[in-house]
Write a protein that holds these residues in place. Sequence first.
Motif, PDB file in Angstrom:
ATOM      1  N   MET A   1      -3.854   3.701  -1.857  1.00 44.33           N
ATOM      2  CA  MET A   1      -3.705   2.644  -2.849  1.00 44.33           C
ATOM      3  C   MET A   1      -3.347   1.348  -2.137  1.00 44.33           C
ATOM      4  O   MET A   1      -2.282   1.255  -1.519  1.00 44.33           O
ATOM      5  CB  MET A   1      -2.628   3.022  -3.868  1.00 44.33           C
ATOM      6  CG  MET A   1      -2.858   4.383  -4.522  1.00 44.33           C
ATOM      7  SD  MET A   1      -1.684   4.766  -5.825  1.00 44.33           S
ATOM      8  CE  MET A   1      -0.164   4.914  -4.865  1.00 44.33           C
ATOM      9  N   ASN A   2      -4.232   0.375  -2.216  1.00 45.95           N
ATOM     10  CA  ASN A   2      -4.013  -0.944  -1.612  1.00 45.95           C
ATOM     11  C   ASN A   2      -3.889  -2.000  -2.697  1.00 45.95           C
ATOM     12  O   ASN A   2      -4.234  -1.767  -3.861  1.00 45.95           O
ATOM     13  CB  ASN A   2      -5.181  -1.299  -0.691  1.00 45.95           C
ATOM     14  CG  ASN A   2      -5.291  -0.386   0.509  1.00 45.95           C
ATOM     15  OD1 ASN A   2      -4.296   0.145   0.999  1.00 45.95           O
ATOM     16  ND2 ASN A   2      -6.517  -0.200   0.996  1.00 45.95           N
TER      17      ASN A   2
ATOM     18  N   SER B   1       0.831  -1.205   0.000  1.00 44.31           N
ATOM     19  CA  SER B   1       0.000   0.000   0.000  1.00 44.31           C
ATOM     20  C   SER B   1       0.862   1.250   0.000  1.00 44.31           C
ATOM     21  O   SER B   1       1.999   1.244   0.495  1.00 44.31           O
ATOM     22  CB  SER B   1      -0.899   0.019   1.246  1.00 44.31           C
ATOM     23  OG  SER B   1      -1.772  -1.086   1.270  1.00 44.31           O
TER      24      SER B   1
ATOM     25  N   ARG C   1      -9.658  -1.115  -4.986  1.00 41.14           N
ATOM     26  CA  ARG C   1      -8.288  -1.117  -4.438  1.00 41.14           C
ATOM     27  C   ARG C   1      -7.847   0.266  -3.996  1.00 41.14           C
ATOM     28  O   ARG C   1      -7.095   0.400  -3.036  1.00 41.14           O
ATOM     29  CB  ARG C   1      -7.303  -1.641  -5.491  1.00 41.14           C
ATOM     30  CG  ARG C   1      -7.598  -3.049  -5.964  1.00 41.14           C
ATOM     31  CD  ARG C   1      -6.459  -3.585  -6.847  1.00 41.14           C
ATOM     32  NE  ARG C   1      -6.279  -2.799  -8.057  1.00 41.14           N
ATOM     33  CZ  ARG C   1      -5.149  -2.186  -8.386  1.00 41.14           C
ATOM     34  NH1 ARG C   1      -4.090  -2.250  -7.604  1.00 41.14           N
ATOM     35  NH2 ARG C   1      -5.070  -1.498  -9.530  1.00 41.14           N
ATOM     36  N   PHE C   2      -8.284   1.289  -4.696  1.00 41.59           N
ATOM     37  CA  PHE C   2      -7.888   2.664  -4.386  1.00 41.59           C
ATOM     38  C   PHE C   2      -9.059   3.408  -3.766  1.00 41.59           C
ATOM     39  O   PHE C   2     -10.221   3.167  -4.109  1.00 41.59           O
ATOM     40  CB  PHE C   2      -7.459   3.400  -5.657  1.00 41.59           C
ATOM     41  CG  PHE C   2      -6.175   2.939  -6.276  1.00 41.59           C
ATOM     42  CD1 PHE C   2      -5.530   1.776  -5.869  1.00 41.59           C
ATOM     43  CD2 PHE C   2      -5.589   3.672  -7.302  1.00 41.59           C
ATOM     44  CE1 PHE C   2      -4.340   1.355  -6.449  1.00 41.59           C
ATOM     45  CE2 PHE C   2      -4.408   3.274  -7.897  1.00 41.59           C
ATOM     46  CZ  PHE C   2      -3.782   2.112  -7.471  1.00 41.59           C
TER      47      PHE C   2
ATOM     48  N   ASP D   1       0.434  -0.804 -11.728  1.00 44.24           N
ATOM     49  CA  ASP D   1       0.131   0.516 -11.167  1.00 44.24           C
ATOM     50  C   ASP D   1       1.331   1.458 -11.235  1.00 44.24           C
ATOM     51  O   ASP D   1       1.215   2.632 -10.877  1.00 44.24           O
ATOM     52  CB  ASP D   1      -0.317   0.382  -9.709  1.00 44.24           C
ATOM     53  CG  ASP D   1      -1.624  -0.370  -9.562  1.00 44.24           C
ATOM     54  OD1 ASP D   1      -1.712  -1.208  -8.631  1.00 44.24           O
ATOM     55  OD2 ASP D   1      -2.550  -0.135 -10.363  1.00 44.24           O
ATOM     56  N   THR D   2       2.467   0.930 -11.660  1.00 42.78           N
ATOM     57  CA  THR D   2       3.665   1.757 -11.776  1.00 42.78           C
ATOM     58  C   THR D   2       3.429   2.884 -12.775  1.00 42.78           C
ATOM     59  O   THR D   2       3.042   2.643 -13.920  1.00 42.78           O
ATOM     60  CB  THR D   2       4.861   0.906 -12.218  1.00 42.78           C
ATOM     61  OG1 THR D   2       5.166  -0.034 -11.181  1.00 42.78           O
ATOM     62  CG2 THR D   2       6.079   1.778 -12.495  1.00 42.78           C
TER      63      THR D   2
ATOM     64  N   VAL E   1      -8.851   0.391 -10.972  1.00 42.80           N
ATOM     65  CA  VAL E   1      -8.452   0.622  -9.573  1.00 42.80           C
ATOM     66  C   VAL E   1      -9.619   0.471  -8.605  1.00 42.80           C
ATOM     67  O   VAL E   1      -9.423   0.521  -7.387  1.00 42.80           O
ATOM     68  CB  VAL E   1      -7.803   2.005  -9.391  1.00 42.80           C
ATOM     69  CG1 VAL E   1      -6.650   2.195 -10.363  1.00 42.80           C
ATOM     70  CG2 VAL E   1      -8.811   3.123  -9.513  1.00 42.80           C
TER      71      VAL E   1
ATOM     72  N   ILE F   1       6.047  -0.154  -8.438  1.00 41.40           N
ATOM     73  CA  ILE F   1       5.633  -1.366  -7.739  1.00 41.40           C
ATOM     74  C   ILE F   1       6.446  -2.538  -8.271  1.00 41.40           C
ATOM     75  O   ILE F   1       6.421  -2.827  -9.474  1.00 41.40           O
ATOM     76  CB  ILE F   1       4.134  -1.632  -7.930  1.00 41.40           C
ATOM     77  CG1 ILE F   1       3.320  -0.371  -7.590  1.00 41.40           C
ATOM     78  CG2 ILE F   1       3.693  -2.812  -7.065  1.00 41.40           C
ATOM     79  CD1 ILE F   1       3.563   0.162  -6.199  1.00 41.40           C
TER      80      ILE F   1
ATOM     81  N   LEU G   1      -1.495  -3.186  -4.365  1.00 43.64           N
ATOM     82  CA  LEU G   1      -0.807  -2.622  -5.522  1.00 43.64           C
ATOM     83  C   LEU G   1      -0.262  -3.712  -6.437  1.00 43.64           C
ATOM     84  O   LEU G   1       0.135  -4.799  -5.986  1.00 43.64           O
ATOM     85  CB  LEU G   1       0.312  -1.697  -5.063  1.00 43.64           C
ATOM     86  CG  LEU G   1      -0.174  -0.340  -4.535  1.00 43.64           C
ATOM     87  CD1 LEU G   1       0.897   0.331  -3.685  1.00 43.64           C
ATOM     88  CD2 LEU G   1      -0.591   0.550  -5.683  1.00 43.64           C
ATOM     89  N   LYS G   2      -0.252  -3.386  -7.725  1.00 45.67           N
ATOM     90  CA  LYS G   2       0.227  -4.304  -8.753  1.00 45.67           C
ATOM     91  C   LYS G   2       1.345  -3.633  -9.545  1.00 45.67           C
ATOM     92  O   LYS G   2       1.397  -2.412  -9.621  1.00 45.67           O
ATOM     93  CB  LYS G   2      -0.918  -4.642  -9.712  1.00 45.67           C
ATOM     94  CG  LYS G   2      -2.162  -5.192  -9.052  1.00 45.67           C
ATOM     95  CD  LYS G   2      -3.270  -5.374 -10.073  1.00 45.67           C
ATOM     96  CE  LYS G   2      -4.541  -5.895  -9.436  1.00 45.67           C
ATOM     97  NZ  LYS G   2      -5.635  -6.058 -10.428  1.00 45.67           N
TER      98      LYS G   2
END
Length: 124
Positions: free
Chosen positions: A82-83, A17, A66-67, A89-90, A63, A122, A85-86
């Motif tokens: 932001m949880n 996160s 998750r966000f 998501d970078t 998102v 990430i 994360l993948k």
Amino acid sequence: QAHLVESGGGLAQAGGSLRLSCAASGRTFRSGPMGWFRQAPGKEREFVAAISWSGGTYYADSVKGRFTISRDNAKNTVYLRMNSLKPGDTATYYCAAAQSYGGDYSRDNNWDYWGQGTQVTISS
């Protein structure tokens, strides 16, 4: 002239996160929306989330769940939690603000002010 400054970016592992913050100065946005966009290398800037002056929230499908976007009008600040994360998501994350609702939040030409961006990376 408004000035938006993002903070909170950095490096996180997949599944982790981060919380981004964006502080506005020079103008208040209590009656307008605030939001987040992101841009990954080689890709177009894309909408992430927006929050209306009354607290209504809107998310990109990628998102959703998750966000979480929130705002503190007293501090003229918007946040993005932001949880889960993948690596996808970078990106560089940009804060945006508008004086009033201008239509589709996902269109970047409906926003009046932009921050300089904060990098989120990430790792898998």
